[in-house]
Design a protein around this motif. Sequence first.
Motif, mmCIF file in Angstrom:
data_model
loop_
_atom_site.group_PDB
_atom_site.id
_atom_site.type_symbol
_atom_site.label_atom_id
_atom_site.label_comp_id
_atom_site.label_asym_id
_atom_site.label_seq_id
_atom_site.Cartn_x
_atom_site.Cartn_y
_atom_site.Cartn_z
ATOM 1 N N CYS A 119 -40.404 39.973 33.030
ATOM 2 C CA CYS A 119 -40.998 39.249 31.902
ATOM 3 C C CYS A 119 -41.477 37.879 32.343
ATOM 4 O O CYS A 119 -42.557 37.433 31.978
ATOM 5 C CB CYS A 119 -39.966 39.131 30.791
ATOM 6 S SG CYS A 119 -40.592 38.305 29.316
ATOM 7 N N CYS B 210 -44.709 38.190 34.341
ATOM 8 C CA CYS B 210 -45.879 38.414 33.497
ATOM 9 C C CYS B 210 -46.399 37.111 32.938
ATOM 10 O O CYS B 210 -47.605 36.860 32.901
ATOM 11 C CB CYS B 210 -45.522 39.369 32.355
ATOM 12 S SG CYS B 210 -45.220 41.062 32.897
ATOM 13 N N TRP C 134 -43.978 47.012 29.761
ATOM 14 C CA TRP C 134 -42.739 46.225 29.615
ATOM 15 C C TRP C 134 -42.133 46.399 28.221
ATOM 16 O O TRP C 134 -40.912 46.555 28.064
ATOM 17 C CB TRP C 134 -43.037 44.762 29.902
ATOM 18 C CG TRP C 134 -41.924 43.827 29.537
ATOM 19 C CD1 TRP C 134 -41.849 43.001 28.483
ATOM 20 C CD2 TRP C 134 -40.698 43.664 30.238
ATOM 21 N NE1 TRP C 134 -40.695 42.303 28.460
ATOM 22 C CE2 TRP C 134 -39.952 42.700 29.554
ATOM 23 C CE3 TRP C 134 -40.168 44.240 31.404
ATOM 24 C CZ2 TRP C 134 -38.691 42.292 29.964
ATOM 25 C CZ3 TRP C 134 -38.913 43.815 31.806
ATOM 26 C CH2 TRP C 134 -38.186 42.857 31.104
ATOM 27 N N PHE D 259 -42.103 52.013 34.852
ATOM 28 C CA PHE D 259 -42.469 50.601 34.771
ATOM 29 C C PHE D 259 -42.494 49.947 36.149
ATOM 30 O O PHE D 259 -43.396 49.178 36.472
ATOM 31 C CB PHE D 259 -41.487 49.859 33.849
ATOM 32 C CG PHE D 259 -41.710 48.373 33.832
ATOM 33 C CD1 PHE D 259 -42.737 47.804 33.108
ATOM 34 C CD2 PHE D 259 -40.888 47.536 34.582
ATOM 35 C CE1 PHE D 259 -42.940 46.428 33.114
ATOM 36 C CE2 PHE D 259 -41.098 46.163 34.607
ATOM 37 C CZ PHE D 259 -42.123 45.612 33.865
ATOM 38 N N GLN E 235 -45.595 48.213 37.687
ATOM 39 C CA GLN E 235 -45.488 46.808 38.051
ATOM 40 C C GLN E 235 -45.862 46.580 39.510
ATOM 41 O O GLN E 235 -46.580 45.620 39.852
ATOM 42 C CB GLN E 235 -44.060 46.318 37.791
ATOM 43 C CG GLN E 235 -43.869 44.856 38.148
ATOM 44 C CD GLN E 235 -42.467 44.383 37.823
ATOM 45 O OE1 GLN E 235 -42.269 43.593 36.909
ATOM 46 N NE2 GLN E 235 -41.491 44.869 38.564
#
Length: 578
Positions: A18, A21, A148, A214, A218
């Motif tokens: 997080c 991002c 996410w 994910f 990612q």
Amino acid sequence: MVSLPHPSVLHAAVSAPCLCCRKGKDQFDNLEKHTQWGIDVLEKYIKFVKERTEIELSYAKQLRNLSKKYQPKKNSKEEEEYRYTSTRAFLATLNEMNDYAGQHEVISENMTSLITAELTRYVQELKQERKSHFHDGRKAQQHIETCWKQLEASKRRFERDCKEADRAQQYFEKMDADINVTKADVEKARQQAQLRHQMAEDSKAEYSSTLQKFNSEQHEHYYTHIPNIFQKIQEMEERRILRIGESMKTFAEVDRQVIPIIGKCLDEITKAAESVDHKNDSQMVIEAFKSGFEPPGDVDFEDFTQPMKRTVSESSLSNSRGDGKSEPKFGSKSKGKLWPFIKKNKGAGPEDFSNLPPEQRRKKLQQKVDELNRDIQKEMDSRDALTKMKDVYIKNPQMGDAASVDQRLAELGQNIEKLRLEVQKFEGWLAEVEGRLLARTEQPRRQSGVYEAQNPSGVNSCAQDRESSPDGSYTEEQSQETEMKVPATDFDDEFDDEEPLPTIGTCKALYTFEGQNEGTISVAEGEMLYVIEEDKGDGWTRIRRNEDEEGYVPTSYVEVYLDKNAKDVHKPLQKISE
């Protein structure tokens, strides 16, 4: 019993992405601001070049207006002044300044086409490319954020199911330990605990799968998509920087290309300046204003002690400024000429320029003769053109009426005849002036007044009949007292007794001619006459009507038929009409 890891451990495992991002989004914002600043710099440079081109155009326009302002006006006095080397050099400078202005226009045009127009088009392409790259970046950022969020939802569901499974297990154990609870209730609690554990296992499997997906997305995002987008943005920015550098180089090259031509303009100005010849200009002034007069002679001594009658000195100031009442002495030379120091008359002078000094009068008469000859040539060219047109109309009547040009041809013939008479008149005056100038240069230095008084007849024969008037104008002496009376002799009678010239042909008058000048003869259109002397190149033919009437007519007014055999001068001719 199924043993599950505590959800807080899993939460710690997926909390780091997080932050990544958010940092990636911040980097996109920074790059977006920087690339927009780069476009602003490029547009600022375009505006700078555009203003430079406007300055070049304005400068060129001002230079052209300046050159035009000081150019000599046609058919004006200024145009005559440009015969001197200094003024011709100035005129060359004005022309070169006009070319110099043209080079600044070239600078403006090249900068507009090679820099302003090209960069303006490039900025539009750059904006579209930048928009596309940042659109791809935001799309990739949104995709990873969506993944996410899916992972977060799967994790929370797994955590919730694990907590529900723990409560169900604790309830089952409590019911199993209580002896008051029926066996059915215990069985029901056991089944509920097993269901909750199964749901936790399913959530765990789903969460594990989502987590793996994910992590793959990612990795793809941070190691493939984002680096590619950043690489494209970097290449775009480097091209922008390279392009503005090349434009600055072009900016200098455009100026450098016109330097040789500007150098040539300056070289021509220097060459014109070096051609200035002060000696030549001074000589031209001398030639333009020299009068041809001789300086006044010495003032004679007047002895007032003698009782004899005194004579007024011819070169004294009293003569040159007298009231004109005293009678001029017969045979004397022209009075003392103080013309350079006397104010001249203003206004138009006589037609023969007799108010001017001899040398200037000669130049004016020569200019007038040349001007009239040019007018004659122009009229003759027009007549020849109309004659050819008439021939075409005669051969091809459908193209026009041949008779329609006859009136104009007659007018041209009359104009030519009038101009030729004018030329003869001015040539006579010119010959008179040139003869006097020649006589003046050949005669010896004038003698004293006593010598002139002793030789009145000899002096009178070569005396000048032109003198300065009290107001400074130059006039002819028409006084009867100073003119020599030539007695009539039998010399003129010889011409009365000479035989008439034989005829060499006949001619037909094409147009009516009114012979108003001495030596000419009037003829009517269609009249037949004898030719006694053909055109010698001066445009006139000598004809005879009868024994007593003969004279000259314009050659263009008659159609000549030459005959080798002489005709009888007494043979009559009949008048015919077309």
